[in-house]
Design an enzyme around this catalytic site. Structure first.
Site, PDB file in Angstrom:
ATOM      1  N   ASP A 400       0.826  -1.208   0.000  1.00  0.00           N
ATOM      2  CA  ASP A 400       0.000   0.000   0.000  1.00  0.00           C
ATOM      3  C   ASP A 400       0.860   1.258   0.000  1.00  0.00           C
ATOM      4  O   ASP A 400       1.914   1.314   0.643  1.00  0.00           O
ATOM      5  CB  ASP A 400      -0.900  -0.021   1.238  1.00  0.00           C
ATOM      6  CG  ASP A 400      -1.811   1.182   1.335  1.00  0.00           C
ATOM      7  OD1 ASP A 400      -2.655   1.341   0.445  1.00  0.00           O
ATOM      8  OD2 ASP A 400      -1.663   1.959   2.299  1.00  0.00           O
ATOM      9  N   GLU A 453       1.294  -0.484  -5.105  1.00  0.00           N
ATOM     10  CA  GLU A 453       0.348   0.598  -5.383  1.00  0.00           C
ATOM     11  C   GLU A 453       1.185   1.876  -5.417  1.00  0.00           C
ATOM     12  O   GLU A 453       1.488   2.462  -4.376  1.00  0.00           O
ATOM     13  CB  GLU A 453      -0.727   0.689  -4.306  1.00  0.00           C
ATOM     14  CG  GLU A 453      -1.777   1.737  -4.651  1.00  0.00           C
ATOM     15  CD  GLU A 453      -2.375   2.451  -3.444  1.00  0.00           C
ATOM     16  OE1 GLU A 453      -3.398   3.124  -3.616  1.00  0.00           O
ATOM     17  OE2 GLU A 453      -1.806   2.353  -2.344  1.00  0.00           O
TER      18      GLU A 453
END
Length: 713
Positions: A400, A453
């Site tokens: 993330d 990401e």
């Protein structure tokens, strides 16, 4: 010859080396004769006796502050302490302070170097037999602490009798406590450099209490895996050359009330019906606030107890593997919350977080940032990635917010950040951490997928570390996601003026190994669901949805779709309630789900859509002889003679007699028509096939808001 000050500190559990005082010690008397001193902490006791396994009984005498002492002239050996109290029953117990450390010198060296690849095996709480006794060993890294105690339900949360020993410059504290085991709730009580006691959950705990409770829980796995075939097949080829369409879900709101084990059968049935190759779980590490969706982690090694035990999660993943479904989990090494019981200021001072707030705090998120340059912190995170891959057999980690880790000026104004040693904005320590994590993960677990990401144009995200890249296997294509959603939300009447929004992704489609994400982030915070973004009436929204998904599945790159979008969720996603499953009672939404199942089925059947996903030579943009701004056409190849052509009509009207140059002459079959009546469309098409002449030119009928996939005869 122990000072009163030391005895008092031992008695209060505030001494850094309690094993140097308590337990069994070889000493010499005034006549230079060797004997064994036995010392124990038993406040308020009436009598204390050390009973050795050879039958020798050594009465102990009270010395000071609840510390007792006796003398044994024979050989050393195991013993128990028999204790009596005034007006109470006596009892016998093993002595924690007679045991040797459970960590070896090599463990401590590797921890200090930041190279312990199985950190979870030596730190944290471990049920074991040690020194002939069953119990639990505890070990925690807290280098700035003056003293550390283990507290829990086993000692009524009074840790004075369970002070840990410091293992020197390693900063590790250790204690073996006999006769406690699985299910014990505990925390660490830490005496800070400012002489203040604070209570902390175990950073290495492999289980935690169910929030809002914050204790750590002693656990041990008895699970036996049955996914050998899956694991062997996974290791045989890299995922970049395999099909991957991932179904992203939040366990708590997919079907509320289901735990890990309850989830198994309905999730497998749903994913297999739809044909997705993988599921991707939003973070399953323990987190205090459910509304964070798991992105503010307090227990990096503990699967959240909201849905069951760690072995329950193992069972879920095992069953998914046995059903032929891969498992990806979101992982959050970019920041962590400031909750008092967790990692922040762990031993009273910045430890896991960078001490400089310009590098150690995310002001936007109200969280701390890890100190990636500190060996032990880097080790904590690298080992955590390996832990999920090893202990839970996950097939990939989606990392993330990578951009927030790469740049020192991320979401900061001038004067709020400090340049690196070269004067640049890159976080060199975080870059090295990501490279080490990826290189180590791929070395130890071939066939897995490390996914970034990453929302910027940072170069080489999926380039190998040997070439200076970050070493990820895939990167989320955020540019494609933004541009394509901007395009598809427009009224078809105006799309012809914005064709570049849709085609620009082809310019950089092969610069990285991409995944095309329509994730949870696109259907929250006022953005509405994917179906709600589509223009027009309900029929047109569904037609736009089918066309968009067919274009997405044909576009170079793997796919990811968030739960609920497969059947046209109308409302925006909320973690507080279930998906709108009732929509499947409506034929149009059931047909949309059947279309997604058809998409995945055709996708798996046709290797041109995935075999050379990241090879520019396997992709050709089609449009001659006339480039229609509402029509997007391209071909894909698999390298073994297989071909597929995708023709997308994003206009709201039928286009009849469209001429298109195909890669080869002959008969081309429609293997997918998003406008087919079976999926709720108008049924416009080419009767299942078109013929390209000797020059490869064919005339097609393109359905409104429709996409065709065609393969050669």
């Amino acid at each position: 010859m122990i000072s009163d000050e030391v005895l008092d500190r031992v008695a209060h559990g505030a001494y850094h080396a309690p094993h140097d005082v308590l337990g069994l010690h070889e000493e010499r008397d005034a006549a230079d004769r060797t004997f064994w001193a036995v010392r124990a902490r038993r406040p308020l006791a009436e009598t204390v006796t050390a009973v050795f396994t050879d039958g020798d009984r050594v009465p102990l005498t009270h010395v000071r502050s609840g510390v007792w002492e006796g003398r044994r002239d024979g050989r050393p050996g195991p013993y128990v302490l028999q204790t009596t109290y005034p007006d109470g029953p006596g009892f016998a117990s093993d002595d924690p302070y007679r045991h040797l450390p459970t960590l070896g010198e090599l463990d401590l060296h590797l921890i200090g170097e930041g190279r312990h690849e199985r950190l979870w095996d030596v730190l944290g709480a471990h049920v074991r037999e040690h020194g002939g006794t069953d119990g639990t060993s505890f070990a925690v890294w807290a280098p700035d602490a003056q003293a550390v105690r283990v507290v829990g339900d086993f000692n009524s949360w009074d840790g004075a009798g369970h002070a840990m020993r410091s293992l020197g410059s390693s900063g590790v504290w250790e204690l073996f406590i006999p006769d406690i085991g699985v299910g014990t709730v505990y925390k660490y009580e830490i005496l800070t450099p400012e002489s203040r006691w604070i209570l902390k959950a175990d950073p290495m705990a492999r289980r935690a209490e169910t929030p809002p409770a914050t204790g750590s829980v002693v656990t041990a796995s008895a699970y036996r895996w049955n996914d050998d075939d899956w694991m062997a097949a996974r290791a045989s080829a890299p995922p970049v050359s395999r099909p991957m369409s991932a179904y992203e879900l939040h366990v708590g709101s997919w079907r509320p009330g289901l735990g890990y084990r309850d989830l198994v059968d309905p999730l497998i049935a749903h994913v297999r019906e739809l044909g997705f190759t993988h599921v991707e779980f939003l973070p399953l590490s323990e987190h205090p606030f459910g509304g964070s969706w798991g992105y503010q982690v307090s227990g990096y090694y503990a699967p959240t107890s909201r849905f069951g035990s760690p072995d329950d999660l193992r069972y879920l993943i095992d069953r998914l593997h046995q059903a032929g479904i891969g498992v990806i989990m979101d992982w959050v090494p970019g920041h962590f919350p400031k909750d008092d019981f967790a990692l922040g200021r762990f031993d009273g001072r910045p430890l896991y977080e960078h001490p400089d707030p310009r590098r150690g705090e995310h002001k936007d998120w109200g969280t701390f940032i890890f100190d990636y340059g500190r060996n032990e912190v880097r080790n904590f995170l690298v080992a955590n990635a390996l832990y999920w891959l090893d202990e839970f057999h996950v097939d990939g980690l989606r990392v993330d917010a990578v951009a927030s880790m790469l740049y020192l000026d991320y979401s900061r104004n001038d004067g709020e950040w400090e340049p690196n040693i070269h004067g640049g904005r890159e976080n060199l320590e975080a870059i090295r951490f990501l490279q080490e994590t990826n290189a180590t993960a791929y070395r130890l677990h071939p066939g897995i997928a490390m996914i970034a990401e990453e929302s910027t144009s940072y170069p080489g995200v999926t380039a190998p570390t040997s070439a200076g890249g970050l070493g990820f296997g895939f990167k989320w294509n955020m540019g494609w996601m933004n541009d394509s959603l901007v395009y598809i939300e427009r009224d078809p009447l105006y799309r012809s003026h914005h064709a570049g929004d849709l085609s620009f992704s082809f310019v950089y489609a092969f610069s990285e190994n991409f995944i095309l994400p329509i994730s949870h982030d696109e259907v929250v915070h006022g953005k509405g669901s994917l179906l709600a973004k589509m223009p027009g009436d309900h029929w047109q929204k569904l037609a736009n949805m089918r066309a968009f998904l067919a274009y997405m599945w044909a576009h170079p790159g793997k796919q990811l779709l968030f739960m609920g979008q497969e059947f046209g969720q109308l409302s925006e996603w909320s973690e507080d309630r279930s998906l709108d499953w009732w929509l499947l009672d409506q034929p149009s939404h059931r047909q949309l789900q059947q279309f997604v199942a058809a998409l995945n089925a055709r996708y798996l059947e046709h290797p041109p859509l995935w075999a050379r996903d990241h090879d520019a030579a396997a992709f050709t943009r089609l449009g001659a002889p006339v480039w229609d701004p509402n029509v997007l056409a391209f071909s894909r190849e698999d390298g073994d003679g297989g071909m597929l052509v995708a023709v997308c009509n994003f206009a709201g009207t039928v286009l009849d007699g469209v001429e298109l140059d195909f890669p080869r002459p002959g008969l081309w079959h429609e293997v997918l028509n998003s406008d087919a009546s079976a999926y709720g469309g108008s049924g416009v098409g080419n009767l299942g096939a078109v013929t390209a002449d000797a020059n490869g030119r064919a005339r097609l009928v393109l359905p409104p808001l429709g996409v065709l996939w065609l393969v050669p005869d």
